[in-house]
Design a protein around this motif. Structure first.
Motif, PDB file in Angstrom:
ATOM      1  N   GLU A 136       3.689   1.658  -1.877  1.00  0.00           N
ATOM      2  CA  GLU A 136       4.494   2.606  -1.082  1.00  0.00           C
ATOM      3  C   GLU A 136       3.711   3.234   0.075  1.00  0.00           C
ATOM      4  OE1 GLU A 136       7.671   4.922  -3.240  1.00  0.00           O
ATOM      5  OE2 GLU A 136       6.343   4.519  -4.910  1.00  0.00           O
ATOM      6  N   THR A 137       2.577   2.636   0.434  1.00  0.00           N
ATOM      7  CA  THR A 137       1.769   3.206   1.527  1.00  0.00           C
ATOM      8  C   THR A 137       1.370   2.164   2.586  1.00  0.00           C
ATOM      9  OG1 THR A 137      -0.235   2.861   0.241  1.00  0.00           O
ATOM     10  CG2 THR A 137       0.777   5.039   0.076  1.00  0.00           C
ATOM     11  N   GLY A 138       2.039   1.026   2.615  1.00  0.00           N
ATOM     12  CA  GLY A 138       1.745   0.035   3.660  1.00  0.00           C
ATOM     13  C   GLY A 138       0.471  -0.747   3.433  1.00  0.00           C
ATOM     14  N   ARG A 139       0.049  -0.852   2.164  1.00  0.00           N
ATOM     15  CA  ARG A 139      -1.246  -1.503   1.930  1.00  0.00           C
ATOM     16  C   ARG A 139      -1.171  -2.778   1.094  1.00  0.00           C
ATOM     17  NH1 ARG A 139      -2.825   4.223   1.278  1.00  0.00           N
ATOM     18  NH2 ARG A 139      -4.459   4.696   2.771  1.00  0.00           N
ATOM     19  N   CYS A 140      -0.032  -3.044   0.427  1.00  0.00           N
ATOM     20  CA  CYS A 140      -0.034  -4.190  -0.490  1.00  0.00           C
ATOM     21  C   CYS A 140       0.866  -5.346  -0.057  1.00  0.00           C
ATOM     22  CB  CYS A 140       0.335  -3.754  -1.903  1.00  0.00           C
ATOM     23  SG  CYS A 140       2.101  -3.463  -2.143  1.00  0.00           S
ATOM     24  N   GLY A 141       1.880  -5.080   0.729  1.00  0.00           N
ATOM     25  CA  GLY A 141       2.756  -6.153   1.202  1.00  0.00           C
ATOM     26  C   GLY A 141       3.898  -6.499   0.265  1.00  0.00           C
ATOM     27  N   ASN A 142       4.059  -5.755  -0.823  1.00  0.00           N
ATOM     28  CA  ASN A 142       5.093  -6.094  -1.792  1.00  0.00           C
ATOM     29  C   ASN A 142       6.494  -5.892  -1.232  1.00  0.00           C
ATOM     30  OD1 ASN A 142       6.590  -6.453  -4.175  1.00  0.00           O
ATOM     31  ND2 ASN A 142       4.909  -5.685  -5.400  1.00  0.00           N
ATOM     32  N   CYS A 143       6.647  -4.949  -0.303  1.00  0.00           N
ATOM     33  CA  CYS A 143       7.980  -4.587   0.198  1.00  0.00           C
ATOM     34  C   CYS A 143       8.326  -5.346   1.471  1.00  0.00           C
ATOM     35  CB  CYS A 143       8.020  -3.085   0.462  1.00  0.00           C
ATOM     36  SG  CYS A 143       6.905  -2.639   1.798  1.00  0.00           S
ATOM     37  N   VAL A 144       7.625  -6.429   1.735  1.00  0.00           N
ATOM     38  CA  VAL A 144       7.805  -7.130   3.007  1.00  0.00           C
ATOM     39  C   VAL A 144       9.253  -7.626   3.158  1.00  0.00           C
ATOM     40  CG1 VAL A 144       7.116  -9.451   2.219  1.00  0.00           C
ATOM     41  CG2 VAL A 144       6.648  -8.749   4.556  1.00  0.00           C
ATOM     42  N   ALA A 145       9.777  -7.506   4.373  1.00  0.00           N
ATOM     43  CA  ALA A 145      11.141  -7.940   4.655  1.00  0.00           C
ATOM     44  C   ALA A 145      11.160  -8.589   6.027  1.00  0.00           C
ATOM     45  CB  ALA A 145      12.092  -6.744   4.645  1.00  0.00           C
ATOM     46  N   HIS A 146      12.187  -9.378   6.285  1.00  0.00           N
ATOM     47  CA  HIS A 146      12.325 -10.025   7.571  1.00  0.00           C
ATOM     48  C   HIS A 146      13.354  -9.255   8.385  1.00  0.00           C
ATOM     49  CE1 HIS A 146      12.952 -13.397  10.392  1.00  0.00           C
ATOM     50  NE2 HIS A 146      11.676 -13.542  10.161  1.00  0.00           N
ATOM     51  N   CYS A 147      12.961  -8.765   9.542  1.00  0.00           N
ATOM     52  CA  CYS A 147      13.886  -7.993  10.371  1.00  0.00           C
ATOM     53  C   CYS A 147      14.661  -8.971  11.260  1.00  0.00           C
ATOM     54  CB  CYS A 147      13.101  -6.988  11.213  1.00  0.00           C
ATOM     55  SG  CYS A 147      14.187  -5.970  12.195  1.00  0.00           S
ATOM     56  N   VAL A 148      15.923  -9.147  10.934  1.00  0.00           N
ATOM     57  CA  VAL A 148      16.728 -10.153  11.624  1.00  0.00           C
ATOM     58  C   VAL A 148      17.398  -9.552  12.859  1.00  0.00           C
ATOM     59  CG1 VAL A 148      18.604 -11.824  11.304  1.00  0.00           C
ATOM     60  CG2 VAL A 148      17.164 -11.205   9.370  1.00  0.00           C
ATOM     61  N   GLU A 149      17.799  -8.283  12.764  1.00  0.00           N
ATOM     62  CA  GLU A 149      18.411  -7.601  13.912  1.00  0.00           C
ATOM     63  C   GLU A 149      17.867  -6.190  14.008  1.00  0.00           C
ATOM     64  OE1 GLU A 149      22.654  -9.794  13.229  1.00  0.00           O
ATOM     65  OE2 GLU A 149      22.717  -7.624  13.644  1.00  0.00           O
ATOM     66  N   GLY A 150      17.691  -5.683  15.225  1.00  0.00           N
ATOM     67  CA  GLY A 150      17.232  -4.313  15.417  1.00  0.00           C
ATOM     68  C   GLY A 150      15.721  -4.208  15.362  1.00  0.00           C
ATOM     69  N   LYS A 151      15.263  -2.954  15.252  1.00  0.00           N
ATOM     70  CA  LYS A 151      13.818  -2.712  15.339  1.00  0.00           C
ATOM     71  C   LYS A 151      13.372  -1.745  14.241  1.00  0.00           C
ATOM     72  CE  LYS A 151      10.407  -2.125  18.837  1.00  0.00           C
ATOM     73  NZ  LYS A 151       9.943  -1.112  19.707  1.00  0.00           N
ATOM     74  N   VAL A 152      12.274  -2.081  13.599  1.00  0.00           N
ATOM     75  CA  VAL A 152      11.715  -1.203  12.559  1.00  0.00           C
ATOM     76  C   VAL A 152      10.335  -0.752  13.034  1.00  0.00           C
ATOM     77  CG1 VAL A 152      10.942  -1.050  10.166  1.00  0.00           C
ATOM     78  CG2 VAL A 152      12.975  -2.395  10.728  1.00  0.00           C
ATOM     79  N   TRP A 153      10.111   0.567  13.008  1.00  0.00           N
ATOM     80  CA  TRP A 153       8.816   1.124  13.422  1.00  0.00           C
ATOM     81  C   TRP A 153       8.016   1.440  12.158  1.00  0.00           C
ATOM     82  CZ3 TRP A 153       6.318   5.790  12.576  1.00  0.00           C
ATOM     83  CH2 TRP A 153       5.255   6.095  13.441  1.00  0.00           C
ATOM     84  N   LEU A 154       6.745   1.010  12.137  1.00  0.00           N
ATOM     85  CA  LEU A 154       5.913   1.210  10.939  1.00  0.00           C
ATOM     86  C   LEU A 154       4.931   2.363  11.161  1.00  0.00           C
ATOM     87  CD1 LEU A 154       5.043  -2.498  10.010  1.00  0.00           C
ATOM     88  CD2 LEU A 154       6.951  -1.113   9.233  1.00  0.00           C
TER      89      LEU A 154
END
Ligand SMILES: Cc1cc2nc3c(=O)[nH]c(=O)nc-3n(C[C@H](O)[C@H](O)[C@H](O)COP(=O)(O)OP(=O)(O)OC[C@H]3O[C@@H](n4cnc5c(N)ncnc54)[C@H](O)[C@@H]3O)c2cc1C
Ligand code: FES
Length: 343
Positions: free
Chosen positions: A293-311
């Motif tokens: 839950e802190t951006g360090r393991c990659g378990n929650c990886v998803a493919h952004c097909v539309e729009g924009k996600v800011w990390l």
């Protein structure tokens, strides 16, 4: 999402304080070399999740196996090492992680693996995958331990060296060695080892590292100093801190609709800062994959097909992954409009 159960079929102590756990066939877990399984345990107060790298290789028909090191005072690793028994049923969220080989390795000539201690676990399955299935690749493993008796998979690695000797160079480093120049990996020694073992220029070589934080930091700085492109270096972090690595806020804090296609299910949720996409999903009882839950393991990886996600933070995805549309829901906020994700 339903949890995926696994049943322990075999437990083996590889070295003191480190065991491999092999699971019965019939589980529903698909994985690639270098990935890990996340186990879920419900305690009286909370749900705890811990990830363990897979040491088996599916294409070799090896049964699903993970390697676990006993951590002093550790909640989950001690439970597994001290008490787990054959026949025990454990719950998992399946396999995850991006510490894997690229889909296309045709432009690559060599893979360097830099492992220390239990950091060998994901690297062992990657190494076997390279040696057995990417026969145009040359592999180098530089593996640091205190001594031969604490070296996980020592005999198995020697066996791989005998089998693939023309394509596989193996260097064990033992910190209890009396030869202090070669006992520990440091900047100068790593520079020398990469020079000795290189068969191509660094643009055509990949580097995978897993071990203690300070060890990986030294490896990455040294490799970049030598001109290895950032894109060609991957690291796997085992120690995840419960604290957020940053308090950075997204440039757009307005609410946006996020649609998530997860397998055959489609979820729609409104995400409003300060919630991340994962937090918003959890509030609606949508169970997505996650671990740190802190951006360090990659378990929650998803493919952004539309729009924009800011990390707000990202220790796992490379610039290329981001360009290819990969994103992380645990530190991700929709910005500039609605978003469609696929998991
Ligand atoms: C992607 C990923 C892959 C992983 N793969 C493996 C693996 O293949 N094998 C494996 O044994 N572990 C692996 N881990 C670590 C594992 O998930 C747990 O964090 C570890 O077993 C400790 O959990 P615990 O509940 O026993 O300890 P906790 O109760 O969570 O922690 C106890 C204390 O130990 C510290 N600690 C946690 N992990 C470590 C560590 N690795 N070394 C030193 N101190 C630590 C914590 O900071 C804390 O202070 C992996 C972690 C991640 C994120
Ligand atoms: S859950 Fe670990 S990176 Fe998102």
């Amino acid at each position: 999402m339903l949890y995926k159960p696994v049943i322990i079929e075999h437990i083996h102590e590889e070295v003191p304080g480190f065991k491999t756990f092999t699971f019965e066939e019939g589980h529903d877990i698909q994985y690639k070399g270098g990935q890990y399984i996340t186990f879920v345990q419900q305690t009286t107060h909370e749900e705890i999740r811990r990830s363990y790298s897979i040491v088996s290789v599916p294409l070799l028909n090896e049964p699903l196996t993970v390697g676990v090191k006993r951590i002093e005072n550790g909640a989950f690793s001690r439970q597994l090492i001290d008490h787990a028994m054959v026949g025990d049923r454990l719950l998992t969220t399946g396999a995850g992680g991006v510490f894997t080989l690229p889909d296309d390795t045709s432009n690559i000539h060599q893979v360097f693996f830099l492992a220390a201690g239990s950091g060998i676990t994901p690297i062992y399955s990657l190494l076997k995958t390279v040696l057995h299935f990417h026969t145009h690749l040359n592999a180098v493993l530089i593996y640091s331990n205190t001594s031969p008796t604490t070296t996980i998979f020592l005999q198995q690695l020697e066996h791989l060296r005998q089998t693939f000797g023309n394509r596989f160079q193996l260097r064990f480093l033992f910190s209890n060695s009396t030869d202090l120049l070669t006992a520990r990996l440091n900047r100068d020694f790593l520079t020398e080892l990469t020079r000795i073992h290189s068969v191509c220029d660094f643009n055509h070589a990949l580097f995978y590292t897993c071990g203690p934080e300070a060890y990986m930091r030294m490896c990455i700085y040294t490799l970049q100093e030598q001109g290895v492109p950032k894109e060609n270096i991957r690291k796997e972090t085992f120690v995840v801190h419960s604290k957020k690595a940053t308090t950075a806020a997204p440039p757009d804090k307005e609410p946006h609709k996020v649609s998530i296609q997860y397998g055959t299910d489609l979820y729609e949720l409104n995400v409003q800062y300060p919630d991340t996409i994962l937090q918003a999903a959890k509030k609606q009882n949508i169970l997505l994959p996650y671990s740190c839950e802190t951006g360090r393991c990659g378990n929650c990886v998803a493919h952004c097909v539309e729009g924009k996600v800011w990390l707000s933070y990202n220790e796992v995805l490379t610039d290329k992954d981001l360009q290819n549309g990969l994103t992380l829901t645990c530190v991700g906020y929709p910005v500039g409009g609605d978003v469609l994700l696929k998991i």
